[in-house]
Scaffold this motif. Structure first.
Motif, mmCIF file in Angstrom:
data_model
loop_
_atom_site.group_PDB
_atom_site.id
_atom_site.type_symbol
_atom_site.label_atom_id
_atom_site.label_comp_id
_atom_site.label_asym_id
_atom_site.label_seq_id
_atom_site.Cartn_x
_atom_site.Cartn_y
_atom_site.Cartn_z
ATOM 1 N N GLY A 53 0.829 -1.205 0.000
ATOM 2 C CA GLY A 53 0.000 0.000 0.000
ATOM 3 C C GLY A 53 0.861 1.252 0.000
ATOM 4 O O GLY A 53 2.024 1.234 0.450
ATOM 5 N N ALA A 54 0.274 2.338 -0.500
ATOM 6 C CA ALA A 54 1.019 3.605 -0.565
ATOM 7 C C ALA A 54 1.355 4.112 0.837
ATOM 8 O O ALA A 54 2.334 4.819 1.040
ATOM 9 N N LYS A 55 0.547 3.737 1.803
ATOM 10 C CA LYS A 55 0.824 4.129 3.189
ATOM 11 C C LYS A 55 2.186 3.571 3.622
ATOM 12 O O LYS A 55 3.026 4.272 4.163
ATOM 13 N N SER A 102 5.629 13.413 -3.847
ATOM 14 C CA SER A 102 4.384 13.756 -4.540
ATOM 15 C C SER A 102 3.457 12.543 -4.492
ATOM 16 O O SER A 102 3.668 11.554 -5.201
ATOM 17 N N ASP A 103 2.464 12.638 -3.631
ATOM 18 C CA ASP A 103 1.531 11.521 -3.425
ATOM 19 C C ASP A 103 0.403 11.647 -4.448
ATOM 20 O O ASP A 103 -0.424 12.548 -4.368
ATOM 21 N N GLU A 104 0.410 10.727 -5.416
ATOM 22 C CA GLU A 104 -0.510 10.842 -6.551
ATOM 23 C C GLU A 104 -1.513 9.700 -6.574
ATOM 24 O O GLU A 104 -1.986 9.283 -7.625
ATOM 25 N N SER A 125 -4.947 1.368 -4.979
ATOM 26 C CA SER A 125 -6.106 1.394 -4.086
ATOM 27 C C SER A 125 -7.285 2.188 -4.635
ATOM 28 O O SER A 125 -8.417 1.706 -4.658
ATOM 29 N N LYS A 126 -7.032 3.428 -5.024
ATOM 30 C CA LYS A 126 -8.149 4.325 -5.343
ATOM 31 C C LYS A 126 -8.585 4.203 -6.803
ATOM 32 O O LYS A 126 -9.757 4.070 -7.096
ATOM 33 N N GLY A 127 -7.650 4.252 -7.721
ATOM 34 C CA GLY A 127 -7.988 4.258 -9.143
ATOM 35 C C GLY A 127 -8.501 2.930 -9.654
ATOM 36 O O GLY A 127 -9.130 2.873 -10.719
HETATM 37 C C1 LIG Z 1 -3.518 10.811 0.114
HETATM 38 C C2 LIG Z 1 -3.379 9.370 0.408
HETATM 39 N N1 LIG Z 1 -2.175 8.807 0.307
HETATM 40 C C3 LIG Z 1 -1.982 7.516 0.552
HETATM 41 C C4 LIG Z 1 -3.026 6.691 0.925
HETATM 42 C C5 LIG Z 1 -2.732 5.254 1.220
HETATM 43 O O1 LIG Z 1 -3.242 4.402 0.266
HETATM 44 P P1 LIG Z 1 -2.979 2.833 0.302
HETATM 45 O O2 LIG Z 1 -2.123 2.524 1.462
HETATM 46 O O3 LIG Z 1 -4.316 2.188 0.364
HETATM 47 O O4 LIG Z 1 -2.290 2.530 -1.002
HETATM 48 C C6 LIG Z 1 -4.301 7.230 1.060
HETATM 49 C C7 LIG Z 1 -5.425 6.387 1.517
HETATM 50 O O5 LIG Z 1 -6.399 6.829 2.040
HETATM 51 C C8 LIG Z 1 -4.484 8.600 0.783
HETATM 52 O O6 LIG Z 1 -5.694 9.157 0.892
#
Ligand SMILES: Cc1ncc(COP(=O)(O)O)c(C=O)c1O
Length: 397
Positions: free
Chosen positions: A99-101, A203-205, A236-238
């Motif tokens: 995950g991006a987190k 840059s969080d995209e 996750s989002k797209g």
């Molecule tokens: C701005 C932003 N960055 C990162 C994330 C993390 O995404 P994930 O860990 O699901 O890839 C989120 C999730 O809500 C987010 O809103």
């Protein structure tokens, strides 16, 4: 002596998750709670991605993967970054994480020393500040103005840079505001950053594909910024894949190697089946993603219409993501019986208790005068949620 470390005691709990927990508790008591608090698409993962996952299971892709990701996925991400963003990253510059987190935490732990300052345009995504503190860094919050959709200007950036500034960390499209930095705005910011060559940019995209105004532009596309920008993204989002847990970064090789080293000790490679599924997500079939984005746009338009009926919602039209972030300070000092609204948290709790609508207080995102409403839910539920909220809010005086 406490059994817990000082480190964990100092870590704040994610407020978005805390609100969702409270909403579930009310639901368990039999209340019909509408949740506008979560940050995930309410759509299903597209079929071609699920097929890729099934094939991976059938083909026994069940072993540990290389720490930084399977070669196929790093290659596919490299292809995507060129196709969508005109960015050249070799697979060695890409690290896949859970995950991006996780990606952002890897990055922060890899580049932040105690005492380093991190500029965080505010409001910001919940976890940024805690991640920076966890690494011993100092979040430097720079408040954007409502008139500028809470985006920061070049002057605001410049006046907050110090000799200790190490990183600029922001999301565009932004969670929680839905604002998007235009190419021109990013060029303005980059002029300031050019004067400070040591500052890195994250840059969080992650909301790239949920954009209602046209082509996404990454600050990494600005030539002078490319070398020190770390692009963060994920599925996750797209691609409606929040539970699959795949995110990634692309950036300088040295940073990619550092993140790989860290990940190698903490978590190893991300889930193998989810990585194979993500290869399909990086492919050219973006139809389901576009269909989802169009649906979000319809709902965005709907909530803008509905919010016109609510006197105390001061908002702008979000250009991306799936959140409305109204300033609700109109209600401060107003009361309904015993309940007085002092701040955004009070209003959010009031809406949960009185209207059974779960929202998130802006305090989670660094602004006390706003609440966040997610429109990642059906139009019917949005209409009902706004109906209930209006009734409850009209009782405040
Ligand atoms: C701005 C932003 N960055 C990162 C994330 C993390 O995404 P994930 O860990 O699901 O890839 C989120 C999730 O809500 C987010 O809103």
């Amino acid at each position: 002596m406490s059994i817990l470390s000082d480190r964990i005691k100092q870590l704040g709990e994610s407020e978005t998750l805390a609100m969702a927990k409270r909403a579930r508790a009310l639901q368990a008591e039999g209340h019909n709670v509408i949740s506008l608090s979560t940050g995930e698409p309410d759509f299903f993962t597209p079929d071609h991605i699920k097929e890729a996952a099934k094939n991976a299971i059938q083909n026994n892709k069940s072993y540990y993967t290389p720490v930084a990701g399977i070669p196929e996925l790093r290659q596919a991400i490299s292809y995507k970054l060129k196709r969508d963003n005109n960015l050249n990253y070799s697979p060695e510059q890409i690290v896949v994480s859970t995950g991006a987190k996780h990606t952002i935490m890897n990055l922060i732990l890899s580049v932040i020393n105690p005492g380093d300052e991190v500029i965080i345009p505010t409001p910001y995504w919940v976890s940024y500040a805690e991640m920076v503190r966890f690494a011993g860094g100092i979040p430097k919050f720079v408040k954007g103005k409502f008139e500028n959709e809470y985006k920061i200007t070049a002057e605001e950036l410049e006046s907050n840079i110090s000799a200790h500034t190490k990183l600029l960390l922001f999301s565009s499209p932004c969670n929680p505001t839905g604002a998007i930095y235009s190419k021109e705005e990013l060029l303005e910011l980059s002029k300031i950053l050019q004067k400070h060559p040591k500052i890195l940019i994250c840059s969080d995209e992650i909301y790239e594909h949920i954009n209602f105004v046209g082509n996404h532009f990454s600050i990494a596309q600005i030539e002078s910024m490319y070398e020190r920008t770390i692009v963060v993204n994920g599925v996750s989002k797209g691609f409606a894949m929040t539970g699959w847990r795949i995110g990634y970064l692309a950036g300088p090789k040295e940073i990619a190697l550092a993140c790989e080293k860290l990940q190698g000790q903490f978590t190893s490679g991300a889930n193998s089946i989810a990585q194979y599924a993500s290869v399909a997500a990086m492919g050219d079939n973006l139809e389901p993603t576009y269909a989802m984005r169009n649906k979000f746009k319809e709902r965005r338009d709907l909530v803008i219409e509905l919010s016109k009926d609510i006197i105390g919602f001061k908002t702008f039209i979000p250009k991306g993501a799936f959140y409305l972030y109204p300033d609700i300070s109109y209600y401060f000092g107003k009361a309904n019986g015993e309940t007085t609204i002092h701040d955004a948290f009070d209003l959010s709790m009031y809406l949960l208790n009185d209207a059974h609508v779960a929202t998130v207080s802006g305090s989670a995102f660094g602004s006390e005068e706003c609440i966040r409403l997610s429109f990642a839910t059906s139009s019917e539920l949005l209409i009902e949620a706004f109906r209930r909220m209006k009734i409850s809010l009209d009782k405040l005086n």
